[in-house]
Write an enzyme that holds these catalytic residues in place. Sequence first.
Site, short mmCIF file in Angstrom:
data_model
loop_
_atom_site.label_atom_id
_atom_site.label_comp_id
_atom_site.label_asym_id
_atom_site.label_seq_id
_atom_site.Cartn_x
_atom_site.Cartn_y
_atom_site.Cartn_z
N ASP A 1 26.09 32.32 9.40
CA ASP A 1 25.12 32.28 8.30
C ASP A 1 25.47 33.28 7.21
O ASP A 1 25.79 34.44 7.49
CB ASP A 1 23.73 32.66 8.83
CG ASP A 1 22.88 31.45 9.16
OD1 ASP A 1 23.14 30.37 8.63
OD2 ASP A 1 21.95 31.62 9.97
N GLU B 1 15.50 21.83 9.61
CA GLU B 1 14.60 22.63 10.45
C GLU B 1 13.14 22.28 10.21
O GLU B 1 12.66 22.26 9.08
CB GLU B 1 14.85 24.13 10.17
CG GLU B 1 13.96 25.03 11.01
CD GLU B 1 14.41 26.49 11.02
OE1 GLU B 1 15.48 26.82 10.47
OE2 GLU B 1 13.67 27.31 11.60
N SER C 1 19.20 34.69 12.42
CA SER C 1 18.12 34.98 13.36
C SER C 1 18.47 36.21 14.20
O SER C 1 17.61 36.74 14.90
CB SER C 1 17.85 33.77 14.27
OG SER C 1 19.06 33.27 14.81
#
Length: 271
Positions: free
Chosen positions: A90, A189, A52
């Site tokens: 990530d 999520e 993100s």
Amino acid sequence: MSQHRDIKKVTTHSLLEMKQAKEKISMLTAYDFSFSKIIDDAGIDVILVGDSASNVMAGHISTLPITLDQMIYHAQSVIRAVDRALVVVDLPFGSYQGNSKNALETSIRIMKEAGAHAIKLEGGAEVLESVKRILSAGIPVMGHLGLTPQSIFKFGTYTVRAREEAEAQKLIEDAHLLEEAGCFAIVLEKIPAKLASRVAKELTIPVIGIGAGPGVDGQVLVLHDMLGITKEFSPRFLRRYLNLYDEIKAAVGRYIEDIKSIDFPNEEEQY
Ligand code: KIV
């Protein structure tokens, strides 16, 4: 001599113990030294150097453009700040989906060059071979199911996933596959709370939710969203703890005024 304080560090094993003791796990994203220092000092259990960063740090509309070198740069900055939290990084889009050798090489670079503690990747059965290969090198892996933002162009929207029976069933099977492969935790999520709660009950490893209700073993939010730095992103699951966008804007406005009116610097603020 190490300058790090004598602090009990969070490990993948302590997260498992927290699940067993029914203590909820706290997780936030971070991408830089200064914020990581504050949230580690506040006692956060897990810091995710999320892709993100592509959105909140670089201003892209998706997580797809961020590169492996850029993720490593963010992760290095975070690791320098952290004394206690477990730092998970990530794997960026395109750095692991191709083949498991590629996935292992990517993970090794992140562990070696950033000093990360674990990696996270998106997907279930499709990435299982990669998950196993990364684990075989002794690198802890966190899974990520449900809304997986790297697949946004396949999904078409950021709406809730796995509302339909077939997708929910696949998600349950994928969660079990990831646990059996040896993942130490899974992020779920934006899926129905009931489904997330069921997965958390069925698995022995911790399940961390974002937009997945309270019945999971912990919660994660994007730091810039919960601090109110991002303004336009307002999904139902997001709780904002500050409105930093407005507060920072007002502070900068006062600073500009003070300069223009020659109020700053004053007698005490000069040599
Ligand atoms: O990149 C990220 O911030 C994430 C969280 C939303 C879990 O993957």
